[in-house]
Design a protein around this motif. Sequence first.
Motif, PDB file in Angstrom:
ATOM      1  N   VAL A  31       0.834  -1.207   0.000  1.00 57.97           N
ATOM      2  CA  VAL A  31       0.000   0.000   0.000  1.00 57.97           C
ATOM      3  C   VAL A  31       0.872   1.262   0.000  1.00 57.97           C
ATOM      4  N   THR A  35       0.919   3.988  -2.928  1.00 56.04           N
ATOM      5  CA  THR A  35       0.627   5.382  -2.609  1.00 56.04           C
ATOM      6  C   THR A  35       1.730   6.315  -3.100  1.00 56.04           C
ATOM      7  N   ARG A  36       2.964   5.901  -2.928  1.00 51.73           N
ATOM      8  CA  ARG A  36       4.088   6.760  -3.334  1.00 51.73           C
ATOM      9  C   ARG A  36       4.223   6.863  -4.848  1.00 51.73           C
ATOM     10  N   ALA A  66      -6.909   1.119  -1.257  1.00 51.06           N
ATOM     11  CA  ALA A  66      -5.812   2.084  -1.121  1.00 51.06           C
ATOM     12  C   ALA A  66      -5.916   3.181  -2.176  1.00 51.06           C
ATOM     13  N   ALA A  67      -6.196   2.786  -3.416  1.00 48.68           N
ATOM     14  CA  ALA A  67      -6.312   3.775  -4.492  1.00 48.68           C
ATOM     15  C   ALA A  67      -7.477   4.726  -4.238  1.00 48.68           C
ATOM     16  N   ASN A  70      -6.443   7.194  -1.590  1.00 48.07           N
ATOM     17  CA  ASN A  70      -5.510   8.152  -2.186  1.00 48.07           C
ATOM     18  C   ASN A  70      -6.265   9.175  -3.035  1.00 48.07           C
TER      19      ASN A  70
END
Length: 84
Positions: A31, A35-36, A66-67, A70
């Motif tokens: 994750v 994210t990075r 996670a996406a 974000n």
Amino acid sequence: MTLNEELVHSLTHDYRTAPISKTDKLMLDYVVKLTRDATKIGRADHLRLHAGGFDDVAILQITLIAAWFNYINRVADALGVGRE
């Protein structure tokens, strides 16, 4: 500090040293990488997750959640949500 407070503190400061399972750390490594820079995610990352016990559906769910977080955080940031 209660056990829950210690866990929250550990997770927010450095999840890698938090008292969580290796599987959870593996998921969080993925994750964080997503994210990075999601373009850095590749087959090797998915194979690591598979080796850790995640199937394709779980990997998809982790990726989507996670996406989405974000995305929604960037939208809120761009609109100034939560800022004075």
